[in-house]
Design an enzyme around this catalytic site. Sequence first.
Site, PDB file in Angstrom:
ATOM      1  N   SER A   1       0.864  -1.190   0.000  1.00  0.00           N
ATOM      2  CA  SER A   1       0.000   0.000   0.000  1.00  0.00           C
ATOM      3  C   SER A   1       0.891   1.227   0.000  1.00  0.00           C
ATOM      4  CB  SER A   1      -0.886   0.003   1.255  1.00  0.00           C
ATOM      5  OG  SER A   1      -1.519   1.263   1.437  1.00  0.00           O
TER       6      SER A   1
ATOM      7  N   TYR B   1      -1.980  -1.122  10.449  1.00  0.00           N
ATOM      8  CA  TYR B   1      -2.113  -1.368   9.011  1.00  0.00           C
ATOM      9  C   TYR B   1      -0.897  -0.824   8.253  1.00  0.00           C
ATOM     10  CZ  TYR B   1      -3.891  -1.244   4.246  1.00  0.00           C
ATOM     11  OH  TYR B   1      -4.040  -1.409   2.883  1.00  0.00           O
TER      12      TYR B   1
END
Length: 278
Positions: free
Chosen positions: A145, A158
């Site tokens: 990401s 995350y």
Amino acid sequence: MPTLDYSAQTVLITGASSGIGASFARALAARGCDLVLVARRRERLDALAAELEAAHGIRATALVQDLGSPSAAAELHSAVTTAGLRITGLINNAGFGTFGPFVGEDPARLAQEIAVDVSAPVLLSAAFLPDMMAARQGFVINVASTAAYTPTPRMAVYGAAKAFVLSVTESLWAELRASGVTVFALSPGATSTEFNAVVGTDDATAGARMRTADDVVATALAHLDSRDPGPSVIDGTANRAGALGLRLISRRATATLMHRLTDPARRARRTTGQEGPV
């Protein structure tokens, strides 16, 4: 032109029931790949497998698996071996995030997040890479990401998980360059998927302009088809520029900036026109 004979590939995709995983499945099936589709939702997997087999004449095998289980990788490897399948491509796409102050998060949910986002791609890579290396061909795409490139206040676990995925994948790229196996990390930014619904708020993407799952997959497959794929690729020109720009300022400044950008109150003010863009 693609350098990979897609019609000779059997690709295992995790998180295949929706979003980027389903887009990978459709794009690869259109290229002639056989597929192993992995997720937790049986009905969606079966429907997708039937759709792709009917549309493209490929073999699509649906396997229901909770990747939060410590034995998930071993169970999947056993299942495909028992089915007589040889995996030549692995796309570690499954993952989810949590949003909110770290203090107050549910420890069990955080442990599950780490299991799915960190442990699963590592253990699946460890399970399937030896067979690819023995054949001196194959590929692994680990979905990271843009959060991997910066501290992510309110999504601390995350962001750290994706930074781990990016780091371990780039290391594997260097280790395996002479093996015949291609490994790289794919880093999407805000993408129109079920991610925010799972997190429980649109604040998770801070109102960023969304790319589509098909955009992300096109970036990944173009990278895979390139003559000498690098260790990682970021989807989208603006996302690439943003990641580069953040490298030019201090970690202190980056963390402070990201804390402001992910503040739900700030986003609410922008929505009502009380604050201009950063």
